[in-house]
Design a protein around this motif. Structure first.
Motif, PDB file in Angstrom:
ATOM      1  N   GLY A 149       0.828  -1.195   0.000  1.00 51.11           N
ATOM      2  CA  GLY A 149       0.000   0.000   0.000  1.00 51.11           C
ATOM      3  C   GLY A 149       0.862   1.244   0.000  1.00 51.11           C
ATOM      4  O   GLY A 149       2.045   1.221   0.362  1.00 51.11           O
ATOM      5  N   ASN A 150       0.249   2.340  -0.415  1.00 48.75           N
ATOM      6  CA  ASN A 150       0.963   3.609  -0.559  1.00 48.75           C
ATOM      7  C   ASN A 150       1.597   4.098   0.740  1.00 48.75           C
ATOM      8  O   ASN A 150       2.787   4.419   0.758  1.00 48.75           O
ATOM      9  CB  ASN A 150       0.002   4.644  -1.157  1.00 48.75           C
ATOM     10  CG  ASN A 150       0.637   5.970  -1.412  1.00 48.75           C
ATOM     11  OD1 ASN A 150       1.038   6.652  -0.474  1.00 48.75           O
ATOM     12  ND2 ASN A 150       0.723   6.352  -2.672  1.00 48.75           N
ATOM     13  N   PRO A 151       0.850   4.185   1.859  1.00 47.31           N
ATOM     14  CA  PRO A 151       1.468   4.720   3.088  1.00 47.31           C
ATOM     15  C   PRO A 151       2.663   3.901   3.577  1.00 47.31           C
ATOM     16  O   PRO A 151       3.703   4.456   3.940  1.00 47.31           O
ATOM     17  CB  PRO A 151       0.326   4.686   4.113  1.00 47.31           C
ATOM     18  CG  PRO A 151      -0.926   4.678   3.295  1.00 47.31           C
ATOM     19  CD  PRO A 151      -0.586   3.922   2.046  1.00 47.31           C
ATOM     20  N   ALA A 152       2.530   2.576   3.570  1.00 44.61           N
ATOM     21  CA  ALA A 152       3.633   1.734   4.030  1.00 44.61           C
ATOM     22  C   ALA A 152       4.826   1.817   3.086  1.00 44.61           C
ATOM     23  O   ALA A 152       5.983   1.799   3.530  1.00 44.61           O
ATOM     24  CB  ALA A 152       3.168   0.283   4.168  1.00 44.61           C
ATOM     25  N   ALA A 153       4.555   1.913   1.796  1.00 42.54           N
ATOM     26  CA  ALA A 153       5.646   2.027   0.827  1.00 42.54           C
ATOM     27  C   ALA A 153       6.421   3.323   1.045  1.00 42.54           C
ATOM     28  O   ALA A 153       7.659   3.335   0.993  1.00 42.54           O
ATOM     29  CB  ALA A 153       5.101   1.963  -0.594  1.00 42.54           C
ATOM     30  N   ARG A 154       5.703   4.412   1.294  1.00 41.40           N
ATOM     31  CA  ARG A 154       6.385   5.686   1.551  1.00 41.40           C
ATOM     32  C   ARG A 154       7.223   5.604   2.822  1.00 41.40           C
ATOM     33  O   ARG A 154       8.344   6.104   2.866  1.00 41.40           O
ATOM     34  CB  ARG A 154       5.370   6.828   1.643  1.00 41.40           C
ATOM     35  CG  ARG A 154       4.793   7.193   0.285  1.00 41.40           C
ATOM     36  CD  ARG A 154       3.813   8.350   0.363  1.00 41.40           C
ATOM     37  NE  ARG A 154       2.522   7.876   0.860  1.00 41.40           N
ATOM     38  CZ  ARG A 154       1.831   8.435   1.851  1.00 41.40           C
ATOM     39  NH1 ARG A 154       2.280   9.502   2.458  1.00 41.40           N
ATOM     40  NH2 ARG A 154       0.672   7.943   2.223  1.00 41.40           N
ATOM     41  N   SER A 155       6.703   4.957   3.850  1.00 41.16           N
ATOM     42  CA  SER A 155       7.469   4.793   5.094  1.00 41.16           C
ATOM     43  C   SER A 155       8.715   3.954   4.867  1.00 41.16           C
ATOM     44  O   SER A 155       9.796   4.270   5.381  1.00 41.16           O
ATOM     45  CB  SER A 155       6.594   4.152   6.172  1.00 41.16           C
ATOM     46  OG  SER A 155       5.536   4.998   6.523  1.00 41.16           O
TER      47      SER A 155
END
Length: 143
Positions: A50-56
């Motif tokens: 997912g986007n949020p986890a990938a950014r983290s």
């Protein structure tokens, strides 16, 4: 190894940090393709986590790269310490901006994602230029 007969060479001191920054860049490249990659059945970090986890994970990779260079500076027997400390400092100095620019970089926020990727490229390329420049100029500078 095949060329030199040595398993480790001083030039490899920078490799682990760069590998972490390259991972961050690879993760970021999938942000703008999230919907099409899902529709196409691709398995990328962004589609799987997912986007949020990938950014983290992208930001964590930059931090790990910088910290790796700090550790390598302490352990290195070949690459001059100022080279590795300079690279680490530049990479780590970009983390706050990456965190700030990451917040609005949600799915389909292409302008925000572009700004995030631009900042990430600075976190990758500036240390690379410092490493290349200091290694090239090192003998002149007494490093």
């Amino acid at each position: 190894y095949l060329q030199s007969g040595r398993l480790w060479m001083p030039a490899l001191d920078v490799l682990a940090g760069f590998a972490c920054l390259c991972l961050a860049s690879a993760i970021a490249s999938g942000l703008s393709d999230e919907r099409s990659d899902r529709a196409g059945g691709k398995h990328t970090v962004v589609t799987m986590l997912g986007n949020p986890a990938a950014r983290s994970l992208m930001i964590a990779s930059v931090v790990v790269g910088g910290v790796t260079w700090l550790g390598t500076a302490w352990l290195s027997r070949g690459t001059p310490t100022p080279v590795l400390l300079g690279a680490a400092g530049l990479a780590l100095s970009r983390v706050a901006a990456l965190v700030e620019l990451s917040r609005p970089s949600i799915t389909d926020a292409f302008t925000a994602q572009h700004a995030l990727k631009t900042a990430l490229h600075r976190a990758v390329w500036e240390p690379g230029l410092v490493i290349a420049g200091l290694l090239a100029a090192g003998p002149l500078l007494g490093l």
